[in-house]
Design a protein around this motif. Structure first.
Motif, mmCIF file in Angstrom:
data_model
loop_
_atom_site.group_PDB
_atom_site.id
_atom_site.type_symbol
_atom_site.label_atom_id
_atom_site.label_comp_id
_atom_site.label_asym_id
_atom_site.label_seq_id
_atom_site.Cartn_x
_atom_site.Cartn_y
_atom_site.Cartn_z
ATOM 1 N N VAL A 185 0.848 -1.193 0.000
ATOM 2 C CA VAL A 185 0.000 0.000 0.000
ATOM 3 C C VAL A 185 0.886 1.246 0.000
ATOM 4 N N LYS A 186 0.601 2.156 -0.948
ATOM 5 C CA LYS A 186 1.437 3.347 -1.128
ATOM 6 C C LYS A 186 0.611 4.625 -1.020
ATOM 7 N N ASP A 187 1.293 5.701 -0.667
ATOM 8 C CA ASP A 187 0.656 7.011 -0.601
ATOM 9 C C ASP A 187 0.340 7.505 -2.013
ATOM 10 N N ARG A 188 -0.879 7.986 -2.193
ATOM 11 C CA ARG A 188 -1.312 8.389 -3.538
ATOM 12 C C ARG A 188 -0.508 9.582 -4.062
ATOM 13 N N GLU A 189 -0.149 10.500 -3.171
ATOM 14 C CA GLU A 189 0.545 11.709 -3.609
ATOM 15 C C GLU A 189 2.026 11.459 -3.878
ATOM 16 N N THR A 190 2.693 10.771 -2.963
ATOM 17 C CA THR A 190 4.145 10.617 -3.065
ATOM 18 C C THR A 190 4.582 9.306 -3.711
ATOM 19 N N GLY A 191 3.701 8.303 -3.685
ATOM 20 C CA GLY A 191 4.079 6.991 -4.197
ATOM 21 C C GLY A 191 4.926 6.196 -3.227
ATOM 22 N N ASN A 192 5.138 6.732 -2.016
ATOM 23 C CA ASN A 192 5.955 6.050 -1.011
ATOM 24 C C ASN A 192 5.137 5.006 -0.262
ATOM 25 N N SER A 193 5.829 4.027 0.255
ATOM 26 C CA SER A 193 5.174 2.977 1.041
ATOM 27 C C SER A 193 4.515 3.573 2.282
ATOM 28 N N LYS A 194 3.325 3.024 2.621
ATOM 29 C CA LYS A 194 2.643 3.447 3.849
ATOM 30 C C LYS A 194 2.960 2.506 5.006
ATOM 31 N N GLY A 195 3.862 1.548 4.767
ATOM 32 C CA GLY A 195 4.320 0.709 5.864
ATOM 33 C C GLY A 195 3.530 -0.568 6.080
ATOM 34 N N TYR A 196 2.626 -0.912 5.153
ATOM 35 C CA TYR A 196 1.928 -2.184 5.291
ATOM 36 C C TYR A 196 1.570 -2.742 3.922
ATOM 37 N N ALA A 197 1.337 -4.049 3.900
ATOM 38 C CA ALA A 197 1.066 -4.731 2.631
ATOM 39 C C ALA A 197 0.148 -5.920 2.885
ATOM 40 N N PHE A 198 -0.343 -6.510 1.799
ATOM 41 C CA PHE A 198 -1.155 -7.721 1.868
ATOM 42 C C PHE A 198 -0.574 -8.736 0.885
ATOM 43 N N CYS A 199 -0.705 -10.018 1.226
ATOM 44 C CA CYS A 199 -0.245 -11.047 0.300
ATOM 45 C C CYS A 199 -1.028 -12.331 0.502
ATOM 46 N N VAL A 200 -0.977 -13.187 -0.509
ATOM 47 C CA VAL A 200 -1.548 -14.535 -0.439
ATOM 48 C C VAL A 200 -0.541 -15.483 -1.088
ATOM 49 N N TYR A 201 -0.270 -16.609 -0.434
ATOM 50 C CA TYR A 201 0.659 -17.598 -0.980
ATOM 51 C C TYR A 201 -0.052 -18.550 -1.930
ATOM 52 N N GLN A 202 0.684 -18.993 -2.940
ATOM 53 C CA GLN A 202 0.128 -20.001 -3.848
ATOM 54 C C GLN A 202 -0.193 -21.279 -3.085
ATOM 55 N N ASP A 203 0.718 -21.681 -2.218
ATOM 56 C CA ASP A 203 0.493 -22.841 -1.362
ATOM 57 C C ASP A 203 -0.008 -22.324 -0.017
ATOM 58 N N VAL A 204 -1.317 -22.366 0.183
ATOM 59 C CA VAL A 204 -1.901 -21.741 1.377
ATOM 60 C C VAL A 204 -1.529 -22.469 2.671
ATOM 61 N N SER A 205 -0.943 -23.652 2.559
ATOM 62 C CA SER A 205 -0.570 -24.392 3.776
ATOM 63 C C SER A 205 0.572 -23.711 4.525
ATOM 64 N N VAL A 206 1.304 -22.790 3.869
ATOM 65 C CA VAL A 206 2.409 -22.110 4.553
ATOM 66 C C VAL A 206 1.955 -20.804 5.213
ATOM 67 N N THR A 207 0.669 -20.474 5.098
ATOM 68 C CA THR A 207 0.164 -19.195 5.615
ATOM 69 C C THR A 207 0.477 -19.013 7.097
ATOM 70 N N ASP A 208 0.091 -20.000 7.919
ATOM 71 C CA ASP A 208 0.318 -19.883 9.365
ATOM 72 C C ASP A 208 1.800 -19.901 9.707
ATOM 73 N N ILE A 209 2.577 -20.670 8.956
ATOM 74 C CA ILE A 209 4.018 -20.741 9.197
ATOM 75 C C ILE A 209 4.659 -19.379 8.963
ATOM 76 N N ALA A 210 4.313 -18.747 7.843
ATOM 77 C CA ALA A 210 4.869 -17.432 7.521
ATOM 78 C C ALA A 210 4.455 -16.403 8.565
ATOM 79 N N CYS A 211 3.188 -16.431 8.972
ATOM 80 C CA CYS A 211 2.700 -15.466 9.969
ATOM 81 C C CYS A 211 3.447 -15.624 11.291
#
Length: 367
Positions: A185-211
């Motif tokens: 997620v980026k700031d609309r004006e500056t294009g800089n990161s807002k410090g957070y993101a979202f993702c989904v793994y192809q292999d969802v079984s690693v979701t809890d491990i990554a978290c």
């Protein structure tokens, strides 16, 4: 005044009060004007939720009923941390559907239709889909980003240092496997990161491990918050514990590459290229050493290859499971890292990071 407000009508049961037409309309459309908001932080209250969503609706251009606040009422279930947010109009409620994943007081919120929503009836009352021209970037969302990253395995990654690039964050996350979707997620004006993101793994079984492996890790002056976006913190299943331990070791290495001001060095550290049990046998060990010299010498002047071996008495031996490559210059090391990092080896994805030269020369292989 009362007869004018609630006019009486004659009927078989005598004079009965009649509900005003406006109140009847509001009641009939209420199911289509209410929005379910889940995942609220414990600090939220009716006023803060109403103020926030009215502001956000205005920011994205979703206020189609005219000036003023879009939110007319809020009910919060504090125990289950969700709210019903009532909008002024059916169209505004539909526009609010585009806010799924919005960050409220540091928490990603789930925005849905309430359980009493009647799609067929709602279709006769107004638009049932968000306006495609909403300015979602004004609130850190991107059109379709929630849809492409939807589902129970969607991960929220917060607390990212602002200087991290998209490529660095992806590389950190991909330590656990390939991503199906990623949105920084980026700031609309500056294009800089807002410090957070979202993702989904192809292999969802690693979701809890990554978290579990990433959550709470210190990154510079920040601490990562990593969890399923639509749920609270989840614990890995017992059978995942060994995988989690391995993953945490990989993260420790990956962090070296992501430190602010980290520079390329002449030394590379590889993981997931050797099996520890192969290192005990002298003949196997020499074969591995020779293979590494041959393969990794293709990228430039390879000065030294160090592969720590397990201790005969079973005690901890620094760096076991890693391969250290010392090149004659940074350019050769950089070429090797670009080629080796992410390459599949024996079914595993190789991780190659620059290693501090002073630690290598001191024999400190635990960094």
């Amino acid at each position: 005044m009362l007869p004018n407000m609630f006019p009486l009508t004659s009927g078989p049961f005598g004079a009965l009060p009649v509900m005003p037409i406006q109140a009847m309309t509001q009641q009939a459309t209420r199911h289509a004007r209410r929005v379910y908001v889940g995942g609220l932080p414990a600090t939220s209250n009716e006023q803060s939720v109403a103020t926030f969503f009215s502001h956000v609706m205005s920011a994205i251009g979703g206020n189609t009923a005219g000036p003023g606040d879009a939110v007319v009422n809020v009910y919060i279930n504090y125990e289950k941390k969700f709210a019903f947010v009532e909008m002024r109009s059916v169209e505004e409620a539909s526009n609010a559907m585009a806010l799924d994943g919005i960050i409220f007081e540091g928490a990603p919120c789930k925005v849905r239709r309430p359980s009493d929503y009647n799609p067929s009836l709602a279709a006769t009352l107004g638009p049932s889909q968000p306006n495609p021209n909403l300015n979602l970037a004004a609130v850190g969302l991107s059109p379709g980003s929630a849809g492409g990253l939807e589902g129970p395995d969607r991960i929220f990654v917060g607390g990212l240092p602002y200087y991290f690039t998209e490529a660095q964050i992806r590389e950190l996350l991909e330590s656990f496997g390939a991503l199906r979707g990623f949105d920084l997620v980026k700031d609309r004006e500056t294009g800089n990161s807002k410090g957070y993101a979202f993702c989904v793994y192809q292999d969802v079984s690693v979701t809890d491990i990554a978290c579990a492996a990433l959550n709470g890790i210190k990154m510079g002056d920040k601490t990562l918050t990593v969890r399923r976006a639509n749920q609270g913190t989840t614990q890995p299943k017992p059978e995942q514990e060994s995988v989690l331990l391995h993953a945490q070791q990989q993260i420790a290495l990956q962090r070296l590459m992501l430190q602010p001001g980290a520079l390329a060095t002449k030394v590379l550290c590889l993981t997931q290229v050797v099996e520890v049990d192969e290192l005990s046998n002298d003949e196997d060990y020499q074969d591995i050493l020779e293979d590494m010299r041959t393969e990794c010498g293709k990228f430039g002047s390879l000065v030294n290859v160090v592969i720590p071996r397990p201790s005969p008495d079973g005690e901890h031996a620094p760096g076991v499971g890693k391969v250290f490559l010392e090149y004659g210059d940074v350019e050769s090391a950089s070429k090797a890292r670009q080629s080796l990092n992410g390459r599949k080896f024996g079914g595993n994805q190789v991780i190659a990071v620059f290693y501090p030269e002073n630690k290598f020369y001191e024999g400190d292989y635990d960094g």
